[in-house]
Scaffold this active site. Structure first.
Site, PDB file in Angstrom:
ATOM      1  CG  ASP A   1      -2.307   0.538   0.900  1.00 55.00           C
ATOM      2  OD1 ASP A   1      -2.415   1.367  -0.025  1.00 55.00           O
ATOM      3  OD2 ASP A   1      -3.272   0.174   1.589  1.00 55.00           O
TER       4      ASP A   1
ATOM      5  N   GLY B   1      -5.008   5.351  -5.925  1.00 55.20           N
ATOM      6  CA  GLY B   1      -5.553   6.504  -6.639  1.00 55.20           C
ATOM      7  C   GLY B   1      -4.850   7.818  -6.364  1.00 55.20           C
TER       8      GLY B   1
ATOM      9  CG  ASP C   1      -9.637   2.526  -0.643  1.00 54.77           C
ATOM     10  OD1 ASP C   1      -8.648   2.514  -1.398  1.00 54.77           O
ATOM     11  OD2 ASP C   1      -9.561   2.391   0.591  1.00 54.77           O
TER      12      ASP C   1
END
Ligand code: GLA
Length: 468
Positions: A196, A251, A274
């Site tokens: 992440d 994003g 998300d």
């Protein structure tokens, strides 16, 4: 294009015994639980091409959309998902990875922090009292693969999250944890890492050290992201265990992983923020993800985020089964990974019917590995996407993005067949209805619905009369 080869010592092959040669050291095999790097070096290494780890889009489960970091995310929940994969036929339908998301390690903000004195991440003792290897072993024992979550920064994304590879309080020059975390993952039997992009102190991160001309990078943020992800990918490779790598930059508008993720050896990469369990979120993601079809190639996938099928309510919003079928249809025709995000212990028969639609799954998993594309500009909320398939068929999605019923029409030539005068056999992959066409491909599509057709050129000379 980077071809990452992972060398497995010959001795690890011998240890497998009767396993087929092609499966040696494959994630999930008994031998794979032993990191090859720990074996003594042998004379003849065997190459495993990391490009082949995901020849079709990864399918599986990830707990995030179902549980976030709530206490129900724990060892028993993860094991149950593996059991349900087997008992319901999800495994046989192709769902393979059981992945754990954020909050599996001791929280950074807890009294003990996330790491032990030697720098290893410590599994959360309440959620995972038997450690992570026990969970991975269980998942493997069900014939499945096991994925884990990590972060490129100082801390994962959730408030209850844990140390990323930079470690708490990282400043330039500090010790970093890529190698130690990658080796722990390999030792535990991890087959997939979702990496992440939260809490990254970019001013402390060294600039890009790899050539930047091809592909061009659009800014320092993008370059530094590529550098950080490349470092983690390299650390995973160095363990000798084949591990699928997901770039999850959620994003961030300053980061374009589709420009570089395949080249640094990632198998798939998030293209948007998300996904939420509602039509607006899903459809906005789909519309953006479909603009990136040029960046995908077989084995390297644009990821429109995890499925929300079965999560019928989030906040004040709900969405219908028709809308959820659209979600599954679009992810399939776009060759996006299919990672179930609902708690399968509570899944309704309707949810299971969507997730187990083998005809639609076959479109997603088609070996040709092509992302479906818009065949013409969008008009009146009508999206027509076509995806060529390995056997010469073409899958078509007719998506009605409006609130009223619409007749959506295309043609065999528009979706990519060469001639207009042939006969085509069509199967509606949701209703299962079969039909014959001389070139027009059309359906009446409900509001927010999608009709998916598999279109086959009927064998034989052009101009033969339709089959009744
Ligand atoms: C980010 C990711 C999500 C999830 C959470 C966990 O928001 O995009 O998919 O992993 O972090 O905190």
């Amino acid at each position: 294009m980077r071809r990452a080869f992972i060398l497995l010592a010959l001795t690890s092959i011998v240890a497998v015994g009767s396993a087929p040669a092609g499966a040696v050291g494959a994630p999930g095999s008994p031998a794979a639980a032993q990191p090859a790097a720990a074996e003594p070096a042998a004379a003849e290494p065997v190459a495993v091409d990391a490009d082949d780890l995901t020849p079709t889009p990864p399918m599986g489960f990830n707990n995030w959309n179902a549980t976030f970091c709530r206490a129900e995310f724990n060892e028993s929940m993860v094991k149950s998902m593996a059991d349900i994969f087997v008992s319901t036929g999800l495994r046989d339908a192709g769902y393979e990875y059981v992945n754990m998301d954020d909050c599996w390690a001791r929280p950074q903000n807890g009294p003990l922090g996330s790491r032990d004195a030697q720098g290893h991440l410590v599994p959360d003792p309440v959620r995972f009292p038997n450690g992570i290897k026990a969970v991975a072993d269980y998942v493997h024992s069900r014939g499945l693969k096991f994925g884990i979550y990590h972060d490129a920064g100082t801390k994962t994304c959730n408030g209850q999250g844990f140390d990323g590879v930079l470690g708490q309080g990282y400043v330039a020059g500090n010790r970093r944890y890529e190698q130690i975390d990658a080796q722990d993952f390999a030792n535990w039997g991890v087959d997939l890492v979702k990496h992440d992009w939260c809490n990254v102190p970019l001013s402390q991160v060294p600039p890009c050290t790899i050539p930047t001309q091809n592909p061009p990078c659009s800014g320092p943020r993008n370059l530094k992201a590529r550098e950080l992800y490349r470092t983690m990918r390299d650390a995973l490779d160095a363990t000798g265990r084949p591990i699928v790598f997901q770039v999850a930059t959620l994003g961030d508008p300053g980061v374009q992983p589709w420009e570089w993720a395949a080249d640094i050896g990632a198998q798939y990469w998030r293209t948007t923020g998300d996904i939420r369990a509602n039509y607006t979120s899903m459809s906005n993601i789909a519309k953006f993800n479909m603009t990136l079809a040029d960046y995908q190639r077989p084995g390297r996938w644009n990821d429109a985020d995890m499925l929300q099928v079965g999560n019928a309510r989030e906040g004040s919003g709900t969405w219908t089964l028709t809308e959820q079928e659209t979600h599954f249809s679009l992810w399939s025709i776009m060759a996006s990974p299919l990672l179930i995000g609902t708690d399968l212990r509570r899944a309704t028969p309707e949810t299971m019917d969507i997730l187990l639609n083998k005809d639609v799954i076959a479109v997603n998993q088609d070996p040709l590995g092509v992302q479906g594309r818009l065949v013409r500009p969008v008009t009146n909320g009508q999206y027509v996407l076509a995806k060529p398939l390995e056997n010469g068929d073409i899958a078509v999605a007719l998506w009605n993005d409006t609130l009223s019923e619409q007749r959506i029409s295309t043609s065999a030539v528009e979706i990519g067949f060469p001639a207009a005068r042939d006969v085509y056999l069509m199967k509606d992959l949701w209703s299962k209805k079969l039909s014959v066409s001389r070139g027009e491909i059309a359906a009446t599509v409900p509001p927010h619905g999608t009709v998916v057709l598999r279109v086959k050129l009927r064998p034989g000379p052009p101009g033969r009369p339709p089959v009744e």
